[in-house]
Design a protein around this motif. Structure first.
Motif, PDB file in Angstrom:
ATOM      1  N   THR A 148     -27.212 -20.581  36.666  1.00 46.45           N
ATOM      2  CA  THR A 148     -27.778 -20.488  38.013  1.00 46.45           C
ATOM      3  C   THR A 148     -27.575 -19.080  38.576  1.00 46.45           C
ATOM      4  O   THR A 148     -26.489 -18.506  38.461  1.00 46.45           O
ATOM      5  CB  THR A 148     -27.119 -21.509  38.945  1.00 46.45           C
ATOM      6  N   ILE A 149     -28.626 -18.524  39.209  1.00 44.95           N
ATOM      7  CA  ILE A 149     -28.550 -17.186  39.790  1.00 44.95           C
ATOM      8  C   ILE A 149     -28.329 -17.329  41.292  1.00 44.95           C
ATOM      9  O   ILE A 149     -29.079 -18.021  41.976  1.00 44.95           O
ATOM     10  CB  ILE A 149     -29.850 -16.398  39.525  1.00 44.95           C
ATOM     11  N   LEU A 177     -33.075  -9.067  37.436  1.00 48.69           N
ATOM     12  CA  LEU A 177     -33.053 -10.530  37.394  1.00 48.69           C
ATOM     13  C   LEU A 177     -34.262 -11.148  38.093  1.00 48.69           C
ATOM     14  O   LEU A 177     -34.692 -12.242  37.745  1.00 48.69           O
ATOM     15  CB  LEU A 177     -31.767 -11.051  38.053  1.00 48.69           C
ATOM     16  N   LYS A 231     -37.248 -11.342  35.767  1.00 50.16           N
ATOM     17  CA  LYS A 231     -36.927 -12.321  34.728  1.00 50.16           C
ATOM     18  C   LYS A 231     -37.090 -13.739  35.270  1.00 50.16           C
ATOM     19  O   LYS A 231     -37.630 -14.613  34.582  1.00 50.16           O
ATOM     20  CB  LYS A 231     -35.491 -12.090  34.247  1.00 50.16           C
ATOM     21  N   HIS A 232     -36.634 -13.951  36.505  1.00 52.15           N
ATOM     22  CA  HIS A 232     -36.756 -15.289  37.107  1.00 52.15           C
ATOM     23  C   HIS A 232     -38.217 -15.649  37.384  1.00 52.15           C
ATOM     24  O   HIS A 232     -38.659 -16.762  37.084  1.00 52.15           O
ATOM     25  CB  HIS A 232     -35.944 -15.326  38.400  1.00 52.15           C
ATOM     26  N   LYS A 275     -40.591 -16.892  34.476  1.00 45.77           N
ATOM     27  CA  LYS A 275     -40.442 -18.210  33.870  1.00 45.77           C
ATOM     28  C   LYS A 275     -41.724 -19.026  34.100  1.00 45.77           C
ATOM     29  O   LYS A 275     -42.437 -18.829  35.068  1.00 45.77           O
ATOM     30  CB  LYS A 275     -39.247 -18.941  34.483  1.00 45.77           C
ATOM     31  N   PRO A 288     -40.733 -21.303  37.657  1.00 41.06           N
ATOM     32  CA  PRO A 288     -39.481 -20.853  38.283  1.00 41.06           C
ATOM     33  C   PRO A 288     -39.068 -21.773  39.424  1.00 41.06           C
ATOM     34  O   PRO A 288     -39.897 -22.206  40.222  1.00 41.06           O
ATOM     35  CB  PRO A 288     -39.829 -19.456  38.791  1.00 41.06           C
TER      36      PRO A 288
END
Length: 1007
Positions: free
Chosen positions: A17-18, A29, A32-33, A36, A39
């Motif tokens: 988890t971020i 990040l 990258k998130h 998805k 997301p």
């Protein structure tokens, strides 16, 4: 597990988890998130979270007019903190990742968040803090020609969003589900109130011409090279960076045709909304031309126009679409518009392709039929029959349920009807599939067996196309129908004498009982009910009488006594009349209910000697029930109390309450006691109520209010009241009633020691039944005082009579539910004004309550109604004792919130001493309100203060508004002509202008 990814510590979280601050520490990040497939949280959820992380920041608050200081506050221009700037840049990076797609942003983001996002974009791209919507002079004209690429993108995005926000709000068929978001300055999440959204849209409406002219100016620019802000354009702040630096070199170049196509489309949609069809046609035509130049294989970067929507707009604006063949449904609508031209060919084609929804065809048939009946238009003689036949064929092929008298219409038309039916069938047979032919043959067989249509069978046999649909056995049925035109009936069916002796009808006992029970259910006549019960008494019934109707229910005390009676006529008669009286009460037929109860009482009086104590008890209970219905009738017709025998009801109510103190075991049920208590309270029987024993919770509150009313009448409101009523209200609305009760009992000097928890329920019940003016005034002042104490904000206080006589403090004030108290006060005021609509203090406090709740139009309505009553419909000067400066100041603030600034200027003259600072401020604000609700010129004749008029002349001269300047000069000239008049004449002239202005306001807000 449902985990809020941006709020650490709420629940245990997984290792991958971020957390929200990790996006700040490691910007990579974010991409990258977002990359998805699905997301979680989504990009738009991220924007909302980033913008609402810091609840203590004030920069997202919209511009508001302070309700206490007569001033207009702007957003704070203090420099944002480092973390907050970083979060704003993160939000803009997410919006750039979404390609600034307004279709997504306007659907997923609440309107205040959209507005804040645009404000942040202006700050980042142009280093300026703007207020949205901004006026024409906020961004100088030359910026559009010489602006930077990033600022040009921001300007276009804002003006497009401006128009689309109005379109989106107008086309929303229902209120969208409100998202939970954090409003700065509060401690918990809440939703965006509809009033805030409406206020933003109202302000946007005022500046629509600015956005339209700006977008049109950009469309006429030929030398621009538009670019779009990309994800990599925005650079994140680091721990050692002290200024905002963005990489404008990373902007993506946009095709000029793509750029202008999107703007043309947005303008066309807005003009369509406003029904400005010529402008809409111009823009949609240009958008279509530009869109046709795009390569379908290339992905568009900026333009988000969908081809089907573009084609729909073209059809709406009558822009030809040569390359698209219209569908049958479109051809049908065009034919209806052109007086049914080629309608039959369209329906014939649809019977083959079956594209038009059946409901459209049914509506067409009904429209033609109605038009012919009403003679609204003239069409071909057989058009309706042809449309009906074609619709019948479509339903046969679809295997649909056939509704309508199609065969009757065909038979009525004779030979012509058959010709039309087979003409309709011929059209589909050539291209019909095996299944279609099977459907047609089954229906034709159904007709030959059920419908006697002359010539139908020979028509099938003589046409090879139709005869080939049947086998030999089925053809024999048609052949037999041809040879025998009439069916021979047996002789037995042609005569009445069948040789069977007649049998007399013997009625079943169960049927007779059922008929009597139905008669009992339907009748409300006591004599007929008596006769029916006598007939039923000797019958053998399958179920008890009270099960005959499931709606027959009695209160438990009544039911227990009735059920204890011996089984027989008296028990049945009592149960039915009591149940039916309650039925009549629900339909507000109080007289009928009273008549039934009196008939029952008379019957019980005659049988009291034979029935014993049970009949005597029931007789008393019926008397109390009759009193309850009479009280209900009195409350229902209030204030027309002359229709009731009030003195008799007062005496009987006291006898009813006296039964509580008697040693007799039979006491009235609680509902009757409550209504008798409230009835006596409304009848001003305050001495009696204060003398009652305090051991019944439902009489305590009435006694406390009675005591206050006595003190007001005796001392004219000059001394403090007893605290009984106040303590009971605190118990009712307190956070912890048990603790409150302990505190009250520990105070030997407090009368609240006997207060029980039941008092809360009795207070809520009592308030809804109050009718007497003095009692209502006391309770209204009590609730208003409690709300003022809990709100503890002098500028938002409610004002009414006797406020100062109540206590000024409440322990543990933060634990009370102020919203519930306000709702109860609103309900009580609404009820009071229903019975006494001309009560000035109540109208004023109703205006105050709407004002503090930000319902400014409703507040103006009630303030004006109070002035209307106080001034005898504006014919007399308004008394200062009833309508003081505070009311006028609140009316001024209401007008300012509603952007009716000229009305606010005129109202400034109503103050005891004219507030010139406030008047000049309101006069200077009218330029920002070009779409304001008030017509400026119409109210100038209501200004009588020369200082204000002189300022208006100066203001209009400065702005170049020559028409308004001349109007102000004309008004001031009329005042100077009358300057030689004495003070009394001038005052009378001012009163005339006041009345004229107030009538105009009443026409706008009241009528």
């Amino acid at each position: 597990m449902d985990v809020d990814l941006l709020r650490p510590g709420t629940v245990p979280i997984s290792p991958d988890t971020i957390l929200w601050f990790e996006f700040l520490l490691n910007p990579s990040l974010l991409q990258k998130h977002l990359s998805k497939p699905f997301p979680d949280p989504s990009p738009t959820d991220l924007i909302i979270k980033f913008m609402t992380i810091n609840s203590d920041q004030k920069e997202t608050e919209p511009k508001a007019i302070d309700t206490e200081l007569n001033d207009i506050k702007s957003n704070g221009t203090a420099k944002w903190c480092h973390k907050n700037l970083a979060l704003k840049i993160l939000s803009l990076k997410v919006a750039a990742y979404l390609k600034w797609d307004l279709d997504i942003l306007e659907k997923k983001l609440p309107l205040p968040i959209q507005l804040t996002l645009l404000q942040d974009l202006f700050y980042i791209t142009a280093d300026m803090m703007v207020e949205i919507p901004f006026q024409r002079d906020t961004i100088p004209e030359f910026f559009i020609e010489t602006t930077s690429d990033q600022f040009l993108f921001t300007l276009v995005l804002y003006h497009r969003w401006h128009l689309r926000a109005i379109i989106y709000r107008a086309l929303s068929n229902k209120q969208p589900k409100q998202q939970l978001l954090h409003i700065p300055g509060t401690q918990e999440s809440t939703y965006v109130p509809p009033g805030i959204v409406d206020d933003i849209i109202r302000k946007l409406e005022a500046y629509v011409p600015n956005s339209i002219s700006a977008l049109n100016a950009i469309l006429h620019m030929s030398d621009i090279k538009p670019k779009i802000l990309s994800f990599d354009t925005f650079q994140m702040l680091t721990e050692d960076s002290m200024e905002i630096k963005q990489n404008w070199e990373n902007m993506c170049l946009v095709n000029i045709d793509e750029f202008k196509c999107q703007i043309h489309y947005d303008l066309a949609m807005f003009h369509l909304l406003r029904e400005e069809y010529q402008e809409a046609k111009h823009h949609i035509k240009r958008a279509k031309e530009l869109y046709s130049n795009f390569n379908p294989a290339e992905k568009l970067v900026y333009c988000k126009v969908q081809k089907e929507f573009l084609d729909g707009c073209c059809l709406a604006c009558e822009v030809p679409l040569e390359e698209i063949k219209p569908s049958l449904a479109q051809r049908l609508q065009s034919s209806i518009k052109d007086q049914y031209t080629n309608i039959l060919q369209i329906l014939q084609a649809d019977n083959v392709f079956r594209e038009i929804p059946q409901v459209y065809r049914d509506n067409l048939e009904l429209d033609v039929q109605g038009g012919l009946v009403n003679r609204k238009f003239v069409v071909a003689r057989d058009l309706l029959l042809q449309i009906q036949s074609l619709n019948l064929v479509r339903k046969i092929l679809d295997n649909s349920i056939i509704l309508g008298d199609y065969i009757t219409e065909i038979k009525a038309a004779g030979t012509k009807g058959l010709d039309v039916l087979f003409w309709a069938l011929d059209n589909v047979l050539e291209n019909a599939t095996v299944a279609d032919k099977k459907q047609i043959s089954r229906y034709l067989l159904y007709l030959i067996n059920t419908a006697d249509v002359e010539g139908f069978a020979s028509k099938v046999l003589n046409n090879p196309s139709f005869s080939s649909l049947f086998d030999e056995t089925e053809l024999a049925v048609f052949q037999q129908a041809v040879t025998s035109n009439e069916i021979a009936l047996p002789n037995l069916l042609l005569q009445n004498d069948w040789g069977i002796p007649s049998v007399p009808y013997i009625q079943n006992t169960r049927i007779e009982v059922f008929e009597l029970e139905q008669k009992l259910v339907e009748s409300y006549d006591c004599h007929m009910i008596r006769e029916t019960l006598i007939h039923l008494d000797g019958k053998k019934r399958m179920k008890p009488l009270w099960h005959v109707n499931s709606c027959w229910e009695l209160p438990i005390p009544l039911q227990s006594v009735v059920m204890s009676l011996p089984r027989g006529f008296i028990q049945d008669y009592s149960y039915v009349l009591l149940a039916k009286s309650r039925e009549l009460v629900t339909s507000k037929n109080f007289d009928g209910a009273i008549e039934l109860l009196k008939a029952l009482d008379k019957e019980l009086q005659e049988n009291v000697k034979n029935g014993g104590s049970l009949v005597f008890k029931l007789c008393k209970l019926v008397n109390w029930e009759c009193l309850l219905v009479e009280i209900w009738k009195c409350f229902n017709v209030w204030p027309a109390t002359n229709v009731c025998d009030m003195q008799s009801m007062v005496a009987r109510s006291k006898q009813c309450l006296g039964a509580l103190e008697a040693s007799d075991q039979l006491i009235p049920r609680q509902e009757i006691i409550e209504y008798c208590t409230v009835f006596l309270l409304n009848m001003a029987e305050w001495d009696y109520l204060t003398s009652l024993e305090k051991r019944w919770s439902y009489t305590e509150f009435a006694a406390a209010i009675s005591s206050v009313c006595q003190d007001i009448v005796k001392y004219k409101g000059t001394r403090k009241f007893s605290r009984d009523a106040w303590d009971m209200i605190l118990v009712a609305f307190g956070p912890n009633r048990d603790q409150q009760q302990k505190r009250s009992s520990s105070n030997s000097g407090s009368s609240g020691s006997g207060v029980s928890r039941d008092i809360a329920a009795s207070i809520a019940v009592t308030l809804t039944r109050l009718r007497e003016p003095m009692v209502l005034t006391v309770v209204i002042s009590l609730l208003a005082r409690l709300r003022n104490v809990l709100r503890d904000e002098s500028s938002l206080e409610l004002h009414t009579q006797y406020l100062s006589l109540w206590p000024a403090g409440v322990p543990n004030a933060n634990s009370y539910n102020i919203r519930y108290i306000g709702e109860l006060l609103f309900q009580l005021l609404t009820q009071a004004l229903k019975y006494y609509p001309c009560n000035v203090p109540w109208l004023r406090i109703m205006g105050d309550l709407n004002f503090v709740l930000s319902y400014y139009e409703s507040a103006m309505k009630y303030y004006l109604e109070a002035i209307m009553v106080a001034s005898d419909l504006f014919s007399q000067p308004t008394p200062r004792t009833q309508i003081d400066d505070l009311v006028y100041r609140r009316m001024i603030k209401c007008c300012a919130h509603l952007q009716c600034y000229t009305q606010a200027v005129v109202l400034c003259q109503f103050l005891e001493e004219v507030d010139y600072t406030l008047a000049f401020k309101m006069a200077g604000s009218d330029q920002k309100s070009c779409a304001a609700a008030d017509a400026m010129d119409a109210y100038y004749h209501c200004i009588w203060d020369t200082t204000i008029l002189e300022y208006l002349i100066y203001l209009h001269t400065k702005r170049g508004e020559h028409h308004r300047k001349q109007l102000a000069i004309k008004v001031i000239g009329l005042l100077e002509l009358n300057s030689n008049n004495n003070e009394e004449i001038q005052r009378e002239a001012a009163n005339i202008r006041k009345a004229k202005f107030l009538r105009a306001l009443a026409k706008q807000y009241v009528y």
